[in-house]
Design a protein around this motif. Structure first.
Motif, short mmCIF file in Angstrom:
data_model
loop_
_atom_site.label_atom_id
_atom_site.label_comp_id
_atom_site.label_asym_id
_atom_site.label_seq_id
_atom_site.Cartn_x
_atom_site.Cartn_y
_atom_site.Cartn_z
N GLN A 106 -1.38 -16.31 -87.98
CA GLN A 106 -2.03 -15.79 -89.18
C GLN A 106 -3.53 -16.03 -89.06
N LYS A 107 -4.31 -14.98 -89.23
CA LYS A 107 -5.77 -15.14 -89.18
C LYS A 107 -6.36 -14.93 -90.56
N TYR A 108 -7.17 -15.86 -91.00
CA TYR A 108 -7.81 -15.75 -92.31
C TYR A 108 -9.32 -15.56 -92.13
N ARG A 124 -19.94 -10.88 -83.20
CA ARG A 124 -19.68 -10.91 -84.64
C ARG A 124 -18.36 -10.21 -84.97
N GLY A 125 -17.63 -10.83 -85.87
CA GLY A 125 -16.32 -10.29 -86.25
C GLY A 125 -15.22 -10.65 -85.27
N GLY A 126 -15.55 -11.54 -84.32
CA GLY A 126 -14.64 -11.79 -83.19
C GLY A 126 -13.41 -12.64 -83.48
N SER A 127 -13.28 -13.22 -84.68
CA SER A 127 -12.07 -14.05 -84.91
C SER A 127 -10.80 -13.22 -84.86
N ASP A 128 -10.88 -11.95 -85.22
CA ASP A 128 -9.69 -11.09 -85.12
C ASP A 128 -9.21 -11.07 -83.66
N THR A 129 -10.20 -10.96 -82.78
CA THR A 129 -9.88 -10.91 -81.35
C THR A 129 -9.27 -12.22 -80.88
N ALA A 137 -15.35 0.92 -88.84
CA ALA A 137 -14.47 0.32 -89.86
C ALA A 137 -14.32 -1.17 -89.53
N LYS A 138 -15.08 -2.01 -90.24
CA LYS A 138 -15.18 -3.39 -89.79
C LYS A 138 -13.96 -4.25 -90.12
N VAL A 139 -12.96 -3.67 -90.75
CA VAL A 139 -11.78 -4.45 -91.15
C VAL A 139 -11.07 -5.09 -89.95
MG MG Z 1 -13.89 -9.56 -89.90
#
Ligand code: MG
Ligand code: ADP
Ligand code: ASP
Length: 609
Positions: A5-7, A151-156, A209-211
């Motif tokens: 799970q990623k928050y 930036r935004g890399g936690s999804d990865t 789409a930065k989601v």
């Molecule tokens: Mg993000």
């Protein structure tokens, strides 16, 4: 089940939010699951740290930036872990380095090479919830440099961890209900999608789409990880990102192996080009409306930029439709010519003996050397490129039919992959609407180089130089119009780069232009890229026409057009971007139902700033 799970930042943006995350994790744990939690920095912490650095130095080194930014996630893992323990759930927080998330030694944009799962698995066996810092990793074992993924890399991080431990599912918890038809901050009427294919999501994510971080979608697609995006505020099931079962891949070189999946050859193509048509709103709309009326399907469409007040539009259709398309183009050009602003003569050119050859693969994102490698391989085989159109996951070139087999052979060899002839993209089902989502990218700049000699190897050279400086290029468009300069045929090339790279791109290209005798290099950062995406738009006449019509009705001028099978992108003036997205979203009937409320923008959920 084994669940990752990623928050995201807003989901852990305050003490209250962290405790509700802990409660959700415990509920998941109680349903007989093992849980790995990946977290981002709290709220806007990363932005705050970036601003702090700016106050100290105008140009801090990337290494020190990584050292600084990686601290944000370290705060969250400790707090989430404490919150779990306070509620009686054994937990342990770990940094990227402690887990063994090995990356390239590229500060601020490192790719994951390998993740050692042992420590995660051991703590899970002990009954603990493992809480891991997203966005960060560590370089080689000797140097142990702290790196960040961008930036935004936690999804990865989350999806890569899921691949490494062979999790059953990876859930991305964020501040919206799931993946919406467009950014709800721009269009509050955006609607939730229940499902989306990873190919569609890859295009949307890389188009702004930065989601979801595009590289996260890439890993999910490559390793077949079931991915769900949902809200950390509600129990809504969210959006499933569906990947077709991939062939098994090694986990070593996770983000860097096989960036190209296939070489695709489409033999049923013919090209129509309209030269010197007026550069004003409504022209593309009129042309493609007439073409759609004839039920003719267009595939690639490109429109490039030019000096003066005229443009060229080129497109491809199937060979069977060429006569009809040509008739429309010829019929419409006098109409356009009667326009008083169009002083030069419009002209229609058709060419039947062409094919489209593409390289496709999720791993091309942010790896500029790959398109350059394609152009290079074609150049070495003496193949001239007539049209280029790119998306983040595909680079397509139109070349003469005679060279089709040769092109297929050299590209399959260059990328060590199989060739596919006349294949079609996957869609979820037949009822899927042709357009699934609309994206806005305000971070691009447009670059044009004039008067480049029309011979093999020129694009290869240009994009190799940019690739060497790690500048990614999107929407490459080669103009159809030629100009003879000192006895040599020349063409213009235009493309987009990230705004942050625009200045260095200009310097590099001016140097090259000087050396090679090209014309002027022009950069314009005042642009927005508006794109529509949908796997079912393949084979549907009139989608492009509808897109262009929506822009024309708003009197928005289209500066550039580029397409792939599943997306169409237009460059417009920056000031027109948001209005364009809203109108296009409406034109495709995506805005049914109620407006979406974003929790982070409402006062009852304060976030750190
Ligand atoms: Mg993000
Ligand atoms: P997190 O901190 O959870 O990673 P982000 O801010 O990175 O969250 O991403 C979520 C945001 O992405 C949403 O609040 C929304 O404004 C934006 N967004 C852009 N395009 C879309 C889309 N197509 N669907 C959903 N959200 C989108
Ligand atoms: N905290 C990092 C950022 O703001 C990573 C992330 O949130 O995904 O970019």
């Amino acid at each position: 089940m084994l669940i990752v799970q990623k928050y995201g930042g807003t989901s852990v943006g305050s003490v209250e939010r962290i405790s509700s995350v802990a409660q959700r994790v415990i509920r998941t744990r109680q349903q007989n699951n093992q849980v790995v939690v990946v977290v981002s920095a709290m709220g806007k912490t990363t932005d705050t740290l970036v601003n702090l650095a700016k106050e100290i130095s105008a140009n801090p080194s990337r290494r020190e930036m990584d050292m600084l930014l990686a601290t944000g996630e370290q705060v969250s893992i400790a707090l989430v872990s404490m919150a779990l323990e306070a509620l009686g759930q054994p937990a342990i927080s770990l940094t990227g380095g402690q887990v063994g998330i090995y990356t390239e030694a590229e500060h601020s944009r490192a790719r994951i090479l390998e993740i050692h799962p042992h420590r995660i698995l051991r703590h899970l066996e002990e009954g603990k919830v493992v809480v891991i810092a997203g966005f960060q990793g560590i370089s080689s074992r000797d140097e142990l440099e702290i790196t960040t993924l961008g930036r935004g890399g936690s999804d990865t991080s989350a999806v890569a961890i899921a691949a490494a431990i062979a999790a059953d599912i990876c859930e991305i918890y964020t501040d919206v209900q799931g993946i919406l038809t467009t950014d709800p901050r721009v269009v509050p009427e955006a609607q939730l999608m229940r499902e989306i294919t990873s190919d569609e999501m890859l295009e949307l994510a890389s188009l702004g789409a930065k989601v979801l971080h595009p590289r996260a979608v890439e890993i999910a697609r490559n390793y077949g990880i079931p991915l769900v995006v949902r809200s950390s505020w509600t129990e809504h099931p969210g959006t499933k990102v569906i990947s077709i079962q991939p062939t098994s891949r090694p986990l070593v070189g996770l983000e860097i192996n096989s960036s190209v999946d296939a070489v695709e050859l489409d033999t049923n193509q013919a090209k129509v080009a309209l030269l010197r048509i007026p550069d004003r709103p409504g022209v593309a709309a009129k042309l493609f409306k007439e073409i759609a009326h004839q039920q003719v399907n267009v595939d690639l469409i490109i429109q490039s930029i030019h000096e003066g007040n005229t443009n060229d539009i080129a497109f491809t259709v199937t060979e069977e439709s060429l006569k009809q398309a040509q008739a429309v183009a010829v019929a419409i050009s006098p109409v356009l010519r009667s326009d008083p602003s169009n002083l030069e003569q419009a002209e229609v050119i058709v060419e039947e003996e062409v094919v489209k050859i593409s390289i496709a693969g999720a791993g091309m994102i942010g790896r500029p050397g790959i398109a350059a490698g394609m152009f290079q391989a074609l150049a070495e085989a003496g193949i001239n490129i007539e049209m280029i159109s790119t998306s983040e996951v595909k680079v397509s070139c139109v070349i003469e039919s005679k060279k089709a087999q040769l092109a297929l052979d050299v590209l399959c060899k260059a990328f060590a992959v199989e060739g596919k002839i006349n294949s079609t993209p996957a869609i979820i089902n037949r009822e899927t609407p042709p357009v699934r989502g609309v994206a806005l990218d305000n971070n691009q700049a447009k670059v044009a180089i004039r008067n480049i000699p029309d011979r093999p190897g020129m694009s290869a050279q240009i994009f190799a130089i940019l690739a060497k400086e790690k500048i990614s290029v999107d929407m490459i468009i080669q103009s159809q119009r030629c100009r003879v300069i000192q006895g040599e045929v020349t063409r213009d090339i235009a493309f987009t780069v990230a705004q942050a790279d625009a200045h260095s791109a200009l310097n590099l290209l001016e140097e090259l232009a000087e050396k090679e005798g090209f014309g002027e290099v022009i950069v314009d950062s005042d642009i927005a890229k508006v794109s529509i995406v949908g796997a079912a738009m393949v084979g549907q006449a009139g989608v492009a026409a509808e897109f262009f019509r929506a822009l024309a009705l708003e009197n928005i001028n289209i500066q550039m057009i580029a397409t792939s099978e599943i997306k169409i992108s237009c460059v417009v003036a920056r000031t027109d971007g948001e209005r364009a997205v809203a109108k296009v979203h409406q034109a495709f009937n995506l805005a049914r139902g109620e407006a979406i409320a974003i929790p982070s923008s409402t006062p009852q959920y304060p976030s750190l700033s």
